[in-house]
Design a protein around this motif. Sequence first.
Motif, mmCIF file in Angstrom:
data_model
loop_
_atom_site.group_PDB
_atom_site.id
_atom_site.type_symbol
_atom_site.label_atom_id
_atom_site.label_comp_id
_atom_site.label_asym_id
_atom_site.label_seq_id
_atom_site.Cartn_x
_atom_site.Cartn_y
_atom_site.Cartn_z
ATOM 1 N N THR A 33 108.775 -57.386 -80.867
ATOM 2 C CA THR A 33 109.888 -56.787 -82.028
ATOM 3 C C THR A 33 110.364 -55.755 -81.650
ATOM 4 O O THR A 33 110.101 -54.826 -80.645
ATOM 5 C CB THR A 33 108.935 -56.744 -83.225
ATOM 6 N N ARG A 34 111.328 -55.416 -82.178
ATOM 7 C CA ARG A 34 111.727 -54.584 -82.361
ATOM 8 C C ARG A 34 113.116 -53.982 -84.471
ATOM 9 O O ARG A 34 111.967 -54.470 -84.760
ATOM 10 C CB ARG A 34 113.469 -54.404 -81.794
ATOM 11 N N GLY A 35 112.070 -52.972 -84.461
ATOM 12 C CA GLY A 35 112.184 -52.450 -85.314
ATOM 13 C C GLY A 35 112.690 -50.717 -85.676
ATOM 14 O O GLY A 35 113.592 -50.388 -84.746
ATOM 15 N N PHE A 47 109.173 -46.991 -92.723
ATOM 16 C CA PHE A 47 109.532 -48.186 -91.814
ATOM 17 C C PHE A 47 110.952 -48.836 -92.642
ATOM 18 O O PHE A 47 110.573 -48.888 -94.222
ATOM 19 C CB PHE A 47 108.658 -49.422 -92.233
ATOM 20 N N SER A 50 113.019 -55.120 -89.786
ATOM 21 C CA SER A 50 112.578 -55.527 -88.606
ATOM 22 C C SER A 50 113.036 -56.181 -87.542
ATOM 23 O O SER A 50 113.041 -57.190 -89.179
ATOM 24 C CB SER A 50 110.796 -54.863 -87.832
ATOM 25 N N THR A 58 112.538 -61.227 -90.019
ATOM 26 C CA THR A 58 113.368 -60.428 -90.371
ATOM 27 C C THR A 58 112.087 -59.351 -91.356
ATOM 28 O O THR A 58 111.267 -60.780 -91.858
ATOM 29 C CB THR A 58 114.309 -60.192 -90.535
ATOM 30 N N CYS A 96 114.845 -46.497 -83.199
ATOM 31 C CA CYS A 96 114.667 -47.345 -83.176
ATOM 32 C C CYS A 96 113.608 -48.107 -82.305
ATOM 33 O O CYS A 96 113.177 -46.426 -81.615
ATOM 34 C CB CYS A 96 115.340 -47.848 -82.237
ATOM 35 N N GLU A 105 104.437 -55.533 -88.805
ATOM 36 C CA GLU A 105 105.836 -55.805 -88.106
ATOM 37 C C GLU A 105 106.121 -53.589 -88.503
ATOM 38 O O GLU A 105 107.303 -53.318 -88.465
ATOM 39 C CB GLU A 105 106.347 -56.824 -87.732
ATOM 40 N N LYS A 106 105.596 -53.720 -90.244
ATOM 41 C CA LYS A 106 105.490 -52.373 -90.262
ATOM 42 C C LYS A 106 105.219 -51.026 -91.160
ATOM 43 O O LYS A 106 105.279 -50.435 -90.986
ATOM 44 C CB LYS A 106 106.003 -53.229 -92.000
ATOM 45 N N TYR A 111 104.362 -49.619 -82.454
ATOM 46 C CA TYR A 111 105.643 -49.404 -81.923
ATOM 47 C C TYR A 111 104.754 -48.362 -80.588
ATOM 48 O O TYR A 111 104.441 -47.648 -80.634
ATOM 49 C CB TYR A 111 106.568 -48.703 -82.578
#
Length: 124
Positions: A33-35, A47, A50, A58, A96, A105-106, A111
């Motif tokens: 995952t990238r955000g 946030f 992502s 997404t 990023c 993801e949030k 990360y």
Amino acid sequence: QVQMVESGGGLVQVGGSLRLSCTPSSDTFRTYTRGWFRQAPGQEREFVASITWRGGTTHYGNSVKDRFSISRDNAKNTIYLQMTKLKPDDTAVYYCAAKTGVGSEKDIKQYENWGQGTQVTVSS
């Protein structure tokens, strides 16, 4: 450690658009995952959006939903953040980041790899 490299920031008028790009410093770095996160002066990093690398699922922060769109180009190993209908409140440094774990993801703490950020300024 692999870093993310952002580009595309700048100065834009209210209602305008910008597209940010993000690529890892090593092309062999391909993650789950990238955000995108952003941080305005005096505020916490929040946030924005992502995307999962394989399925393209997404997620968006409430303040950007329906205005921002995140996408990926697997061949270029790059993600994008298309920002439209920009407001002065969108002014911030945009970062990023990438994660390999299965946490939310949030959640910023999930990360592991970050970029230096790119400034986005929306003028009224």
